[in-house]
Design a protein around this motif. Sequence first.
Motif, PDB file in Angstrom:
ATOM      1  N   VAL A 161      -0.061  -4.296  -1.251  1.00  0.00           N
ATOM      2  CA  VAL A 161       0.445  -2.985  -2.044  1.00  0.00           C
ATOM      3  C   VAL A 161      -0.147  -2.010  -1.100  1.00  0.00           C
ATOM      4  O   VAL A 161      -1.485  -1.564  -1.255  1.00  0.00           O
ATOM      5  CB  VAL A 161       0.050  -3.085  -3.440  1.00  0.00           C
ATOM      6  N   LEU A 162       0.331  -1.309  -0.222  1.00  0.00           N
ATOM      7  CA  LEU A 162      -0.177  -0.369   0.703  1.00  0.00           C
ATOM      8  C   LEU A 162      -0.250   1.066   0.027  1.00  0.00           C
ATOM      9  O   LEU A 162      -0.612   1.622   1.041  1.00  0.00           O
ATOM     10  CB  LEU A 162       0.605  -0.591   2.247  1.00  0.00           C
ATOM     11  N   ARG A 163       0.346   1.363  -0.660  1.00  0.00           N
ATOM     12  CA  ARG A 163       0.371   2.602  -1.368  1.00  0.00           C
ATOM     13  C   ARG A 163       0.580   3.835  -0.366  1.00  0.00           C
ATOM     14  O   ARG A 163      -0.059   4.755  -0.186  1.00  0.00           O
ATOM     15  CB  ARG A 163      -1.014   3.093  -1.997  1.00  0.00           C
ATOM     16  N   GLU A 164       1.591   3.667   0.384  1.00  0.00           N
ATOM     17  CA  GLU A 164       1.999   4.506   1.635  1.00  0.00           C
ATOM     18  C   GLU A 164       2.356   5.977   0.816  1.00  0.00           C
ATOM     19  O   GLU A 164       2.530   6.832   1.676  1.00  0.00           O
ATOM     20  CB  GLU A 164       3.045   4.159   2.615  1.00  0.00           C
ATOM     21  N   ASP A 165       2.535   5.811  -0.360  1.00  0.00           N
ATOM     22  CA  ASP A 165       3.054   7.214  -1.135  1.00  0.00           C
ATOM     23  C   ASP A 165       1.886   8.038  -1.232  1.00  0.00           C
ATOM     24  O   ASP A 165       2.350   9.235  -1.693  1.00  0.00           O
ATOM     25  CB  ASP A 165       3.716   6.872  -2.319  1.00  0.00           C
TER      26      ASP A 165
END
Length: 539
Positions: free
Chosen positions: A393-397
């Motif tokens: 879950v990279l949370r690029e947002d």
Amino acid sequence: MAVPQERLDPGPLTVHGNTAAYASLLTADALAFLADLHHRFDARRRELLAARDERQARWDAGALPDFRADTRAIREGAWQVAPVPPALRDRRVEITGPVERKMIINALNSGAKVFMADFEDSSTPTLANQLDGQENLIDAVAGTISYRSPDGRDYKLGANPAVLIVRPRGWHLPERHFLVDGEPMAGALVDFGLFVFHNARALQARDRGPYFYLPKLEAMEEAALWDAVMAHAEHQLDLPRGCMKATVLIETLPAAFEMDEILHALRERVVGLNCGRWDYIFSYLKTLRGHHDRLLPERGQVQMTVPFLKAYSELLIKTCHRRGAFAMGGMAAQIPIKGDDAANEAALEKVRADKLREVHAGHDGTWVAHPALVPVAQAIFDRYMPEPNQLHVLREDVHVTRDQLLAPACGTITRAGFDNNVEVALRYTAAWLDGLGCVPIHHLMEDAATAEIARAQLWQWLHYAGDVISDCVPLEFPDGAPIDMALFDQALAAHTHRLRESTHPGARRAEDAAHLLSELTHAEQLGAFLTLPAYQQLA
């Protein structure tokens, strides 16, 4: 039976206090190991503490913390940390607690994946507490730890204990009983040094590290010092390089601006960062003490959903997962409420909601303070994180700015909130002075971090009142009544009387605690740590 006063003198290190009962712990070789750590690393530690003071002086003068320009290449680089060892790849629930014998056994048997044995915020650093804690952990590592309570109940380790992680004291805390060349050692080096000297080889042989939680860091250079200390200890103890692993608590506001840099400084041995939420709130108050526009409302309103805490936790997740490190969630301070099923269920529902927020945000695990909360938190993570972790879950947002990390939280200050801060700060300080560093108050487990929030908020409200007009946090009660020192003095006197006449922990130190809290609250500047002046009053 009273232990005779003794002084051990292996060359440059002397230990002062009642030490005869600890001969097997404080051996000549162990003390020589500690002295070596001090000679090699204490000068650098003092330089870094001086750098903290210099930064704080700039912030007090009007500057604001920000991301460092000189480390932009680290933040923008494509590096990752070393692989996480198998024993730490599933950390969905961790339990924390002091290094008291019964608590260690219960925590290791709790069903949590990890137990953090705490020499810091939940322990009062009397000589006996610290040395008993070291002996307790030696027995825990050996698997022989046991305890018989006064009512005759026996406690011993179960078949599948939690993985052990040790939290030594922060770099700022001295250990006055251990003197090298007449100067006190760092509590951090004493805690770390005794633990690894006696346990590192046994733990490494079982692929269990040793593992550590590192508290109160403010900059990458402080992380680099820990890396140097661990590398040196590995060499001295003939251990494989990098076997000592660390999780860093991001519990100071300055550290939130250096998460990439801290991971990079420890990249051969770091396995994750942790949202140390309570200390982080305190650090926000302390770091921004000179900025009257950075107010916070009463503690109960400063939840992880307020903008500056949400930004901090999401940035931590994004930063960690980009680098292959775990992003651990924060502490649930609730404890079971016996005799009131409705109140207990309401408390458990708060825990569930908090853990649900964490797992949906992308955290890889979370903390609880009581064994009864382990299954509550685990049920949430088991349902929504069936895999061992959420590194994918990279949370690029997430795109967090300086202003988001510094944004104040809006709210109010009620009479009940003000009074609760006085009570918590007083009762915790009194218990701490009486040797107990972890205290249940109104169904919450209070430690040094939560007491620090209480006394820092009191200072902020009282010193800003009358000078600061804020639409975000009005510095008056909802009925328009003022918040002033006379009210504080009255509340402190009332709570001191009640505590002195009670059976609560620390009742016999009520007056001492009240005097200290009054001094800190009336002072012109918010003190850096409650535990530093309190340490001078320990027996």
